[in-house]
Design a protein around this motif. Structure first.
Motif, PDB file in Angstrom:
ATOM      1  N   CYS A  60      94.065  56.758  46.228  1.00  9.66           N
ATOM      2  CA  CYS A  60      93.003  55.989  46.889  1.00  9.66           C
ATOM      3  C   CYS A  60      92.547  56.760  48.132  1.00  9.66           C
ATOM      4  CB  CYS A  60      93.502  54.603  47.301  1.00  9.66           C
ATOM      5  SG  CYS A  60      93.671  53.469  45.925  1.00  9.66           S
ATOM      6  N   VAL A  61      91.264  57.067  48.188  1.00 11.10           N
ATOM      7  CA  VAL A  61      90.707  57.833  49.305  1.00 11.10           C
ATOM      8  C   VAL A  61      89.854  56.905  50.159  1.00 11.10           C
ATOM      9  CG1 VAL A  61      89.323  59.823  49.968  1.00 11.10           C
ATOM     10  CG2 VAL A  61      90.630  59.865  47.826  1.00 11.10           C
TER      11      VAL A  61
ATOM     12  N   ASN B  14      90.369  57.147  43.251  1.00 12.55           N
ATOM     13  CA  ASN B  14      89.455  56.076  43.655  1.00 12.55           C
ATOM     14  C   ASN B  14      88.936  56.347  45.066  1.00 12.55           C
ATOM     15  OD1 ASN B  14      90.120  54.024  41.385  1.00 12.55           O
ATOM     16  ND2 ASN B  14      92.109  54.679  42.173  1.00 12.55           N
ATOM     17  N   TYR B  15      87.632  56.183  45.251  1.00 12.35           N
ATOM     18  CA  TYR B  15      87.011  56.376  46.569  1.00 12.35           C
ATOM     19  C   TYR B  15      86.565  55.007  47.095  1.00 12.35           C
ATOM     20  CZ  TYR B  15      87.014  61.356  45.545  1.00 12.35           C
ATOM     21  OH  TYR B  15      87.409  62.643  45.255  1.00 12.35           O
TER      22      TYR B  15
ATOM     23  N   ASN C 243      85.414  52.504  50.750  1.00  9.91           N
ATOM     24  CA  ASN C 243      84.939  52.566  52.128  1.00  9.91           C
ATOM     25  C   ASN C 243      86.004  51.998  53.068  1.00  9.91           C
ATOM     26  OD1 ASN C 243      84.814  49.796  52.019  1.00  9.91           O
ATOM     27  ND2 ASN C 243      82.599  49.659  52.126  1.00  9.91           N
TER      28      ASN C 243
ATOM     29  N   ARG D   2      85.264  55.834  40.958  1.00  9.62           N
ATOM     30  CA  ARG D   2      86.583  56.035  40.344  1.00  9.62           C
ATOM     31  C   ARG D   2      86.457  57.186  39.355  1.00  9.62           C
ATOM     32  NH1 ARG D   2      91.417  53.394  39.077  1.00  9.62           N
ATOM     33  NH2 ARG D   2      92.120  53.615  36.936  1.00  9.62           N
TER      34      ARG D   2
END
Length: 358
Positions: free
Chosen positions: A60-61, A83-84, A86, A94
């Motif tokens: 998770c970024v 997964n990006y 905010n 994803r």
């Protein structure tokens, strides 16, 4: 089964590949450096971590981090989704490797999603699980409070939720079930603040607000819901279901409707309870939140790390699964429930059975 997730929360983090290992370089910034000035060239040092790919289920970024193309390739080769999100935890993108090919299961899922009677039956079970878990959480709060006024209000809502659970079999359309769930959620959130024993003024809660959250507790809930949603997307994908085709939640572009369905039973006892615990134990305070111009509230970088750490630790605890009659780590439960849903869609189980911890 892997359930380890790598969370990248520090701006400027870089991930490279070294054979079958991910090399993570995390910049170190001065504590007084504003978040908007944090980039690789303003770092004063660097921490390096090596993670074998077989230890990971997903990444998770949060915010600005870079994963090199060879590292991405290693993730895809080993089924590790990237997964990006905010800063509020909303999923933006994803990246995965070749799509799962569980064609027979997915066709069963799509047929059920197109069948109003099956949608209604599955939605009823999902809502029953959520309402029962919400009621159990409030019953616990009512038992623990010493304030008679708070106890009276909590008892009134638990009684109302009990009546709604009993009435669910009478509702024979998904829209009716959605209406019932909406009323129940409104009642539940009306007394959620009464479960706080500490910091009630700092975490005043009036109603649910999101996109963006307008106060600290809504910000915390939204972030935790995003973590649970991520776990549900991963679990559904692993068992071969399409996380974007749901039964209770309306389908919209880029909306993981089935993940939203699955996470309903997890919200009260996992996300909400952890938020209350973090506030009551004063593991989070006002300093862990920032208010942006316009009124939006977000977690600080340090606050996000504290929440993620607490969430990961909570997932290592065990609970008894009534259907399987065995103790399981909480991290396993989304995968187990996704498999229970898959078994129902294949016709192995008459009904979907939501998880209701004792």
């Amino acid at each position: 089964m892997q359930q380890n997730t790598l969370f990248l929360t520090t701006p400027g983090t870089y991930v490279a590949r070294d054979h079958l290992t991910l090399q993570v370089e995390v910049p170190i910034y001065p504590d007084d450096l504003p978040p908007e000035q944090r980039a690789k060239d303003t770092a004063t040092g660097q921490r390096k971590v090596a993670i074998p790919i077989h230890h990971l289920e997903s990444i998770c970024v949060f915010g600005l981090a870079t994963i090199s193309p060879p590292a991405l390739d290693l993730c895809w080769e080993n089924g590790v989704a990237v997964n990006y999100l905010n800063e509020w935890g909303r999923l933006h993108a994803r990246l995965t490797g070749v799509a799962d090919t569980s064609v027979i299961l997915r066709r069963a899922q799509f047929r059920a999603a197109d069948d109003p009677s099956r949608c209604t039956a599955i939605s009823r079970q999902i809502i029953a699980g959520k309402l029962q878990n919400s009621r159990n959480s409030l019953l616990r709060a009512a038992r623990e409070t010493t304030d008679l006024g708070d106890k009276e209000r909590l008892d009134a809502v638990t009684d109302a939720l009990g009546r709604q659970i009993r009435d669910l079999p009478e509702l024979d359309m998904v829209d009716s079930l959605r209406g019932s769930e909406g009323i129940a959620a409104s009642l539940y959130f009306m007394v959620l603040a009464l479960t706080l024993k500490q910091q009630r003024e700092d975490f005043a809660f009036k109603s649910r607000s999101r996109r963006p959250p307008r106060d600290r507790i809504n910000c915390l809930l939204s972030f935790l819901y995003a973590l649970v949603r991520h776990d549900c997307i991963a679990a559904l994908t692993v068992v071969g279901l399409d996380p974007f085709v749901g039964f209770l939640h309306v389908e919209r572009p880029n909306r993981p409707s089935l993940a939203l369905d699955l996470m309903e039973e997890f919200r009260p006892w996992l996300a909400d309870r952890l938020a209350i615990t973090l506030i009551n134990r004063q593991q989070l305070g006002p300093a862990d939140f920032n208010e942006r111009e316009g009124g939006a509230v977000e977690l600080t970088e340090a606050g996000r790390k504290r929440v993620i750490k607490a969430y990961q630790e909570r997932k290592q605890e065990t609970l008894h699964h009534p259907l399987l009659d065995q103790n399981l780590r909480i991290a396993q439960l989304p995968f187990i429930q996704a498999r229970v849903l898959a078994r129902h869609l294949r016709g192995d189980l008459t009904d979907y059975v939501p998880f209701v911890p004792k």
